[in-house]
Design an enzyme around this catalytic site. Structure first.
Site, PDB file in Angstrom:
ATOM      1  N   GLU A 170      33.240 -71.334 -82.350  1.00  0.00           N
ATOM      2  CA  GLU A 170      32.470 -69.985 -82.922  1.00  0.00           C
ATOM      3  C   GLU A 170      33.242 -69.084 -82.833  1.00  0.00           C
ATOM      4  OE1 GLU A 170      29.725 -70.914 -83.332  1.00  0.00           O
ATOM      5  OE2 GLU A 170      29.737 -68.969 -84.425  1.00  0.00           O
ATOM      6  N   LYS A 225      41.187 -70.876 -84.133  1.00  0.00           N
ATOM      7  CA  LYS A 225      40.067 -70.577 -83.133  1.00  0.00           C
ATOM      8  C   LYS A 225      40.467 -69.507 -82.569  1.00  0.00           C
ATOM      9  CE  LYS A 225      36.674 -67.610 -81.256  1.00  0.00           C
ATOM     10  NZ  LYS A 225      35.648 -67.501 -82.432  1.00  0.00           N
ATOM     11  N   CYS A 281      35.911 -61.676 -75.548  1.00  0.00           N
ATOM     12  CA  CYS A 281      37.011 -62.305 -75.724  1.00  0.00           C
ATOM     13  C   CYS A 281      38.198 -62.011 -75.842  1.00  0.00           C
ATOM     14  CB  CYS A 281      36.428 -63.605 -76.527  1.00  0.00           C
ATOM     15  SG  CYS A 281      35.068 -64.205 -76.484  1.00  0.00           S
TER      16      CYS A 281
HETATM   17  P1  NAD Z   1      28.800 -67.181 -70.833  1.00  0.00           P
HETATM   18  O1  NAD Z   1      29.378 -66.644 -69.630  1.00  0.00           O
HETATM   19  O2  NAD Z   1      27.807 -65.952 -71.244  1.00  0.00           O
HETATM   20  O3  NAD Z   1      28.172 -68.036 -71.044  1.00  0.00           O
HETATM   21  C1  NAD Z   1      28.492 -69.381 -70.421  1.00  0.00           C
HETATM   22  C2  NAD Z   1      27.826 -70.031 -69.688  1.00  0.00           C
HETATM   23  O4  NAD Z   1      28.089 -71.176 -69.121  1.00  0.00           O
HETATM   24  C3  NAD Z   1      26.908 -69.395 -68.001  1.00  0.00           C
HETATM   25  O5  NAD Z   1      25.123 -68.719 -67.982  1.00  0.00           O
HETATM   26  C4  NAD Z   1      27.644 -70.383 -66.686  1.00  0.00           C
HETATM   27  O6  NAD Z   1      26.209 -70.616 -65.507  1.00  0.00           O
HETATM   28  C5  NAD Z   1      27.430 -71.816 -67.818  1.00  0.00           C
HETATM   29  N1  NAD Z   1      28.354 -73.080 -66.448  1.00  0.00           N
HETATM   30  C6  NAD Z   1      29.567 -72.956 -66.353  1.00  0.00           C
HETATM   31  N2  NAD Z   1      30.127 -74.033 -65.537  1.00  0.00           N
HETATM   32  C7  NAD Z   1      28.351 -74.697 -66.527  1.00  0.00           C
HETATM   33  C8  NAD Z   1      28.612 -76.068 -65.979  1.00  0.00           C
HETATM   34  N3  NAD Z   1      28.843 -77.033 -64.840  1.00  0.00           N
HETATM   35  N4  NAD Z   1      26.684 -76.396 -66.358  1.00  0.00           N
HETATM   36  C9  NAD Z   1      26.115 -75.362 -67.275  1.00  0.00           C
HETATM   37  N5  NAD Z   1      26.185 -74.959 -67.265  1.00  0.00           N
HETATM   38  C10 NAD Z   1      27.501 -74.282 -67.352  1.00  0.00           C
HETATM   39  O7  NAD Z   1      29.986 -67.290 -72.003  1.00  0.00           O
HETATM   40  P2  NAD Z   1      29.986 -66.712 -73.934  1.00  0.00           P
HETATM   41  O8  NAD Z   1      29.821 -65.334 -73.541  1.00  0.00           O
HETATM   42  O9  NAD Z   1      28.551 -67.315 -74.629  1.00  0.00           O
HETATM   43  O10 NAD Z   1      31.096 -67.335 -74.203  1.00  0.00           O
HETATM   44  C11 NAD Z   1      31.227 -69.454 -74.079  1.00  0.00           C
HETATM   45  C12 NAD Z   1      32.511 -69.666 -74.688  1.00  0.00           C
HETATM   46  O11 NAD Z   1      32.152 -69.356 -76.400  1.00  0.00           O
HETATM   47  C13 NAD Z   1      33.631 -68.981 -74.257  1.00  0.00           C
HETATM   48  O12 NAD Z   1      34.759 -70.154 -74.391  1.00  0.00           O
HETATM   49  C14 NAD Z   1      34.160 -67.887 -75.093  1.00  0.00           C
HETATM   50  O13 NAD Z   1      35.038 -67.605 -75.398  1.00  0.00           O
HETATM   51  C15 NAD Z   1      33.134 -68.673 -76.247  1.00  0.00           C
HETATM   52  N6  NAD Z   1      33.221 -67.617 -77.834  1.00  0.00           N
HETATM   53  C16 NAD Z   1      31.904 -66.291 -76.840  1.00  0.00           C
HETATM   54  C17 NAD Z   1      31.397 -65.009 -78.281  1.00  0.00           C
HETATM   55  C18 NAD Z   1      30.992 -64.335 -77.874  1.00  0.00           C
HETATM   56  O14 NAD Z   1      30.739 -63.696 -78.296  1.00  0.00           O
HETATM   57  N7  NAD Z   1      30.478 -63.734 -76.421  1.00  0.00           N
HETATM   58  C19 NAD Z   1      31.931 -65.953 -79.415  1.00  0.00           C
HETATM   59  C20 NAD Z   1      32.474 -66.510 -79.678  1.00  0.00           C
HETATM   60  C21 NAD Z   1      33.280 -68.116 -78.617  1.00  0.00           C
HETATM   61  C1  UGA Z   2      35.216 -60.793 -81.754  1.00  0.00           C
HETATM   62  C2  UGA Z   2      35.933 -61.710 -83.003  1.00  0.00           C
HETATM   63  O1  UGA Z   2      34.952 -60.672 -84.252  1.00  0.00           O
HETATM   64  C3  UGA Z   2      33.922 -63.120 -83.094  1.00  0.00           C
HETATM   65  O2  UGA Z   2      34.946 -63.543 -84.042  1.00  0.00           O
HETATM   66  C4  UGA Z   2      34.263 -63.748 -82.409  1.00  0.00           C
HETATM   67  O3  UGA Z   2      33.732 -64.797 -82.586  1.00  0.00           O
HETATM   68  C5  UGA Z   2      34.021 -63.461 -80.799  1.00  0.00           C
HETATM   69  O4  UGA Z   2      35.441 -62.507 -80.531  1.00  0.00           O
HETATM   70  C6  UGA Z   2      34.896 -63.993 -79.905  1.00  0.00           C
HETATM   71  O5  UGA Z   2      36.053 -65.385 -80.186  1.00  0.00           O
HETATM   72  O6  UGA Z   2      34.581 -63.604 -78.414  1.00  0.00           O
HETATM   73  P1  UGA Z   2      33.332 -59.441 -80.149  1.00  0.00           P
HETATM   74  O7  UGA Z   2      34.220 -59.231 -79.404  1.00  0.00           O
HETATM   75  O8  UGA Z   2      31.477 -59.941 -80.138  1.00  0.00           O
HETATM   76  O9  UGA Z   2      33.721 -60.936 -81.654  1.00  0.00           O
HETATM   77  O10 UGA Z   2      32.935 -58.268 -81.457  1.00  0.00           O
HETATM   78  P2  UGA Z   2      33.863 -57.749 -82.662  1.00  0.00           P
HETATM   79  O11 UGA Z   2      33.128 -57.106 -83.540  1.00  0.00           O
HETATM   80  O12 UGA Z   2      35.449 -58.733 -83.033  1.00  0.00           O
HETATM   81  O13 UGA Z   2      34.045 -56.457 -81.764  1.00  0.00           O
HETATM   82  C7  UGA Z   2      35.062 -56.544 -80.160  1.00  0.00           C
HETATM   83  C8  UGA Z   2      35.873 -54.931 -80.546  1.00  0.00           C
HETATM   84  O14 UGA Z   2      36.623 -54.498 -81.428  1.00  0.00           O
HETATM   85  C9  UGA Z   2      34.379 -54.522 -79.615  1.00  0.00           C
HETATM   86  O15 UGA Z   2      34.573 -53.438 -78.601  1.00  0.00           O
HETATM   87  C10 UGA Z   2      34.315 -53.300 -80.966  1.00  0.00           C
HETATM   88  O16 UGA Z   2      34.216 -51.557 -80.700  1.00  0.00           O
HETATM   89  C11 UGA Z   2      36.155 -53.370 -81.437  1.00  0.00           C
HETATM   90  N1  UGA Z   2      36.607 -52.894 -82.596  1.00  0.00           N
HETATM   91  C12 UGA Z   2      35.738 -53.740 -83.468  1.00  0.00           C
HETATM   92  C13 UGA Z   2      36.795 -51.755 -82.649  1.00  0.00           C
HETATM   93  O17 UGA Z   2      38.134 -51.018 -82.352  1.00  0.00           O
HETATM   94  N2  UGA Z   2      37.307 -51.554 -84.871  1.00  0.00           N
HETATM   95  C14 UGA Z   2      37.067 -52.458 -85.422  1.00  0.00           C
HETATM   96  O18 UGA Z   2      37.135 -51.580 -86.398  1.00  0.00           O
HETATM   97  C15 UGA Z   2      36.389 -53.216 -84.885  1.00  0.00           C
END
Ligand code: NAD
Ligand code: UGA
Length: 479
Positions: A170, A225, A281
């Site tokens: 994602e 990713k 992340c």
């Molecule tokens: P999060 O911590 O918000 O959510 C994860 C959820 O999974 C939690 O609610 C937890 O209770 C649940 N969980 C854990 N083990 C479980 C199980 N065995 N059965 C059922 N539920 C279970 O995490 P997130 O931010 O949603 O991130 C999830 C993944 O996606 C990570 O690998 C992260 O790196 C990736 N990712 C996150 C973002 C982002 O913006 N947060 C963007 C892209 C990718």
């Molecule tokens: C980031 C990536 O942008 C997503 O593509 C990815 O899916 C995600 O991580 C993930 O894997 O979790 P996110 O962390 O939600 O998304 O937000 P960003 O907009 O990337 O910002 C990350 C951090 O960098 C923030 O603290 C933001 O303030 C900072 N940032 C961003 C800067 O300081 N300068 C910039 O120009 C952009």
């Protein structure tokens, strides 16, 4: 594995699982989407009748939940039941950095992913497509496949289950998740099973143009990713390093960013200098890349990526140091206003927020922080700072602060948060902070007063007449 997907289960109802499945449900009314989680409180919040109580804040999310929840989008803790009904399962659980053991501090802790694979092996029925949605180290698909296949070893042929594993990372960013999901730059699907790839592509093609759905081998997808996040974070460390140089030389980082960003090979995005990147992340994924590089015998590669995180740590700590320096070298017992605690605007997420480190450093120096954030709640700040808030009325009496060792309290109003402070420090770029009436604020602050803008959201002209001293990140005129 031929499959016409009618029922999806997503394991993990977090910042990815919740919004991603909402957008799928919204665009695919013929598919039932079940989002399951072991965290009962989180599921209760997703099901709350008051739409303002959803566990995460994302612009546009409420509207989709209103449209789909209870129709073809369901949140529950019934992990076993919903897995057993699904043709396709997304694994969307957290993958934090390991705290103990081999690879501690760098490698991903895959215990939650492994638990999901075991649940799928146990509860699924017939043919199931298993999709990695979590961000995972390269080769994790092999671990998932091994667990699934091992579960079928002693089972009679006619009762055996079939699995197909795909990677579909994602790329959404928090704060713009719904727009990112509805209009993605690309959807990436890695795998070998053509029918399974087609089944997943069919889902996305309901709203994503076909030319934006990319197919790769599974390892490329997993590595792409991590690489995408590493490249984005690298740009931020690069511009922050130049920001510090601008401050030292009289250059202006906004002008430098505009000058280099108009080169189409460089591009203008992700060049905003700030307090340092936060979020759950970037750091985790780069450290994962560092670990993988070391594991595969590439120490120079590891060192290169490690420096991106090191620069970020340094940048966060330099902000608190310069605040202390400008306030005559001591902030002990002084009141400081913190505007913004989320790691970026338009989210309530504080994971790895630069605000956490900066606030802790300022409290350690003895400051009393008045913290404001429009979406982060007081309980979350208490968890992040590992410290209970202090009583506001007590600290309002200046004589009570003489021997105080630092603390914080939460303010619901921006202007109240500025009351009696020596400095305002903007740490998150919420739009409301760019509209502040600085003449009004100046009357509430103690002189000489300072504003530190780590996000470049305050226009200099707006603050000029207030007689407040102004520091802005990457601005050589500061000196
Ligand atoms: P999060 O911590 O918000 O959510 C994860 C959820 O999974 C939690 O609610 C937890 O209770 C649940 N969980 C854990 N083990 C479980 C199980 N065995 N059965 C059922 N539920 C279970 O995490 P997130 O931010 O949603 O991130 C999830 C993944 O996606 C990570 O690998 C992260 O790196 C990736 N990712 C996150 C973002 C982002 O913006 N947060 C963007 C892209 C990718
Ligand atoms: C980031 C990536 O942008 C997503 O593509 C990815 O899916 C995600 O991580 C993930 O894997 O979790 P996110 O962390 O939600 O998304 O937000 P960003 O907009 O990337 O910002 C990350 C951090 O960098 C923030 O603290 C933001 O303030 C900072 N940032 C961003 C800067 O300081 N300068 C910039 O120009 C952009």
């Amino acid at each position: 594995m031929k499959c016409n997907v009618k029922n999806i289960c997503c394991i993990g109802a977090g910042y990815v699982g919740g919004p991603t499945m909402s957008v799928i449900a919204d665009n695919c009314p013929d598919i039932d989407v079940n989002v399951v989680d072991i965290n009962e409180n989180r599921i209760n919040s997703w099901n709350d009748n008051d739409i303002n109580n959803l566990p995460i804040y994302e612009p546009g999310l409420k509207e989709i939940i209103n449209r789909c929840r209870g129709k073809n989008l369901f949140f529950s803790t019934k992990v076993e039941e919903k897995i057993s009904m699904a043709d396709l399962i997304f694994i969307s659980v957290n993958t934090p950095t390991k705290k103990k053991g081999i690879g501690a501090g760098e490698a991903s802790d895959l215990r939650y992913v492994e638990a999901c694979a075991r649940d799928v092996a146990k509860y699924s029925k017939g043919n199931t497509i298993v999709v990695e949605k979590s961000t995972l180290p390269v080769k994790t698909a092999e671990v998932i496949k091994n667990i699934l296949e091992a579960s079928q070893l002693n089972i009679q042929k006619n009762e055996q289950k079939n699995f197909s594993v795909l990677s579909n990372p994602e790329f959404l960013a928090e704060g713009s998740a719904i727009n990112d999901l509805e209009n993605p730059d690309r959807v990436l699907i890695g795998g070998e099973d053509k029918d399974a790839i087609l089944a997943l592509s069919d889902i996305y093609s309901k709203w994503v143009p076909k030319n934006k759905i990319l197919h790769t081998n599974i390892w490329s997808s997993e590595l792409a990713k991590l690489t995408a996040n590493a490249f984005l974070a690298q740009r931020i460390s690069s511009i922050n390093s130049i920001g510090a140089l601008c401050e030292a030389t009289g250059a202006d980082v906004r002008e430098v960013a505009r000058a280099i960003g108009s080169d189409s090979r460089i591009g203008s995005k992700f060049l905003d200098s700030g307090p340092g990147f936060g979020g759950s992340c970037f750091k985790k994924d780069i450290l994962n890349l560092v670990y993988l590089s070391k594991y595969f015998g590439l120490p120079e590669v590891a060192k290169f990526w490690e420096s991106v995180v090191n620069l970020n740590n340094w940048n966060q700590s330099r902000i608190s140091k310069l605040v202390v320096k400008k306030l005559f070298g001591t902030i002990s017992g002084k009141n400081l206003c913190i505007l913004g605690f989320a790691f970026k605007a338009n989210t309530n997420d504080t994971r790895e927020s630069a605000a956490i480190k900066i606030c802790k450093d300022l409290i350690d120096e003895g400051a009393i922080l008045h913290i404001h954030d429009p979406k982060v709640d007081i309980d979350q700040i208490e968890i992040d700072l590992c410290m209970k808030p202090i009583n506001k009325e007590f600290v309002s009496n200046e004589s009570n602060n003489k021997n105080r060792e630092g603390g914080w309290y939460f303010s619901k109003s921006i202007y109240e948060a500025c009351d009696g402070t020596d400095a305002v420090i903007v740490l998150t770029e919420w739009e409301i902070y760019s509209e502040i009436d600085w003449l009004k604020v100046a009357r509430k602050m103690r002189s000489p007063s300072w504003v530190f803008d780590t996000r470049s959201i305050i226009r200099k002209e707006k603050i000029k007449d207030s007689r407040i001293y102004f520091w802005r990140v990457g601005d050589g005129y500061n000196n």
